[in-house]
Design a protein around this motif. Sequence first.
Motif, mmCIF file in Angstrom:
data_model
loop_
_atom_site.group_PDB
_atom_site.id
_atom_site.type_symbol
_atom_site.label_atom_id
_atom_site.label_comp_id
_atom_site.label_asym_id
_atom_site.label_seq_id
_atom_site.Cartn_x
_atom_site.Cartn_y
_atom_site.Cartn_z
ATOM 1 N N MET A 67 43.064 35.974 54.335
ATOM 2 C CA MET A 67 43.527 36.587 53.094
ATOM 3 C C MET A 67 42.372 36.722 52.097
ATOM 4 S SD MET A 67 46.598 35.572 50.551
ATOM 5 C CE MET A 67 45.657 34.533 49.481
ATOM 6 N N VAL A 68 41.550 35.681 51.985
ATOM 7 C CA VAL A 68 40.399 35.735 51.083
ATOM 8 C C VAL A 68 39.411 36.798 51.558
ATOM 9 C CG1 VAL A 68 38.401 34.430 50.242
ATOM 10 C CG2 VAL A 68 40.675 33.394 50.221
ATOM 11 N N VAL A 69 39.177 36.875 52.865
ATOM 12 C CA VAL A 69 38.270 37.893 53.401
ATOM 13 C C VAL A 69 38.796 39.288 53.074
ATOM 14 C CG1 VAL A 69 37.428 38.945 55.545
ATOM 15 C CG2 VAL A 69 37.267 36.470 55.227
ATOM 16 N N PHE A 70 40.091 39.526 53.303
ATOM 17 C CA PHE A 70 40.685 40.829 53.014
ATOM 18 C C PHE A 70 40.561 41.169 51.524
ATOM 19 C CE2 PHE A 70 44.422 43.331 51.729
ATOM 20 C CZ PHE A 70 44.171 44.493 52.457
ATOM 21 N N TRP A 71 40.871 40.193 50.690
ATOM 22 C CA TRP A 71 40.799 40.385 49.250
ATOM 23 C C TRP A 71 39.392 40.803 48.830
ATOM 24 C CZ3 TRP A 71 43.315 36.157 45.704
ATOM 25 C CH2 TRP A 71 43.324 36.579 44.387
ATOM 26 N N LEU A 72 38.396 40.095 49.335
ATOM 27 C CA LEU A 72 37.016 40.394 48.969
ATOM 28 C C LEU A 72 36.546 41.734 49.536
ATOM 29 C CD1 LEU A 72 35.423 36.856 49.280
ATOM 30 C CD2 LEU A 72 36.040 38.091 47.197
ATOM 31 N N VAL A 73 36.993 42.099 50.726
ATOM 32 C CA VAL A 73 36.629 43.396 51.313
ATOM 33 C C VAL A 73 37.213 44.535 50.480
ATOM 34 C CG1 VAL A 73 37.020 44.915 53.310
ATOM 35 C CG2 VAL A 73 36.226 42.578 53.659
ATOM 36 N N ILE A 95 33.148 45.297 35.512
ATOM 37 C CA ILE A 95 32.681 43.936 35.238
ATOM 38 C C ILE A 95 33.861 42.963 35.231
ATOM 39 C CG2 ILE A 95 31.641 42.447 33.477
ATOM 40 C CD1 ILE A 95 29.833 44.857 32.767
ATOM 41 N N ALA A 96 34.959 43.373 34.597
ATOM 42 C CA ALA A 96 36.155 42.518 34.572
ATOM 43 C C ALA A 96 36.701 42.319 35.983
ATOM 44 C CB ALA A 96 37.224 43.146 33.671
ATOM 45 N N LEU A 97 36.686 43.364 36.788
ATOM 46 C CA LEU A 97 37.163 43.278 38.177
ATOM 47 C C LEU A 97 36.332 42.286 38.984
ATOM 48 C CD1 LEU A 97 39.083 44.478 40.365
ATOM 49 C CD2 LEU A 97 37.278 46.133 40.824
ATOM 50 N N ILE A 98 35.038 42.388 38.871
ATOM 51 C CA ILE A 98 34.157 41.476 39.619
ATOM 52 C C ILE A 98 34.326 40.038 39.125
ATOM 53 C CG2 ILE A 98 31.746 40.867 40.066
ATOM 54 C CD1 ILE A 98 31.116 43.886 39.902
ATOM 55 N N GLY A 99 34.313 39.861 37.828
ATOM 56 C CA GLY A 99 34.426 38.507 37.270
ATOM 57 C C GLY A 99 35.762 37.858 37.563
ATOM 58 N N SER A 100 36.847 38.576 37.312
ATOM 59 C CA SER A 100 38.169 37.982 37.539
ATOM 60 C C SER A 100 38.431 37.738 39.019
ATOM 61 C CB SER A 100 39.262 38.870 36.945
ATOM 62 O OG SER A 100 39.322 40.110 37.624
ATOM 63 N N THR A 101 37.954 38.633 39.873
ATOM 64 C CA THR A 101 38.151 38.434 41.309
ATOM 65 C C THR A 101 37.396 37.203 41.794
ATOM 66 O OG1 THR A 101 38.477 40.781 41.672
ATOM 67 C CG2 THR A 101 37.849 39.475 43.567
ATOM 68 N N THR A 102 36.181 37.038 41.319
ATOM 69 C CA THR A 102 35.402 35.871 41.722
ATOM 70 C C THR A 102 36.095 34.586 41.296
ATOM 71 O OG1 THR A 102 33.363 37.141 41.517
ATOM 72 C CG2 THR A 102 33.161 34.747 41.508
ATOM 73 N N VAL A 103 36.559 34.544 40.071
ATOM 74 C CA VAL A 103 37.243 33.350 39.573
ATOM 75 C C VAL A 103 38.552 33.128 40.336
ATOM 76 C CG1 VAL A 103 38.430 32.371 37.575
ATOM 77 C CG2 VAL A 103 36.184 33.431 37.298
ATOM 78 N N ASN A 104 39.339 34.179 40.522
ATOM 79 C CA ASN A 104 40.631 34.049 41.210
ATOM 80 C C ASN A 104 40.477 33.591 42.653
ATOM 81 O OD1 ASN A 104 42.274 34.734 39.069
ATOM 82 N ND2 ASN A 104 42.225 36.911 39.535
ATOM 83 N N VAL A 105 39.566 34.197 43.376
ATOM 84 C CA VAL A 105 39.381 33.833 44.783
ATOM 85 C C VAL A 105 38.880 32.404 44.901
ATOM 86 C CG1 VAL A 105 37.986 34.300 46.841
ATOM 87 C CG2 VAL A 105 39.077 36.177 45.634
#
Length: 120
Positions: A67-73, A95-105
């Motif tokens: 799931m994490v791999v799919f999310w990051l892809v 920038i918000a997408l990259i930052g929030s995704t990194t924190v969430n994952v």
Amino acid sequence: MSENEGSEKAKENFRKLIESSSSNPLNSGLSQNEFEQYDKEERRTRLVGLAQDIQERKKFAQWIFWMVVFWLVVILGIIIAEGLHYLDIPQAVTIALIGSTTVNVTAFFVIVTKYLFPGK
């Protein structure tokens, strides 16, 4: 109360129950046999539970990983598509997408991993 504490308390209560009967059942073969059967069944049940926990942890660990791999892809695909100008996303949103995704994952991975593999 932990599982071990509950088990020890149950054993102690069972011992007290046996000792409190009118004739000392610990000296009789039948009561001692019953106690040993209870103890054996408890250990077998605990072993089956631990084996099931191990199987479930393996299964969920694999699910989490994919799931994490799919999310990051997907996020990487969005960023690449935006870089190739297939998408028109404002820089602040990127920038918000990259930052929030990194924190969430990262948070999701840490929380679920700590739940599946608690410290002993």
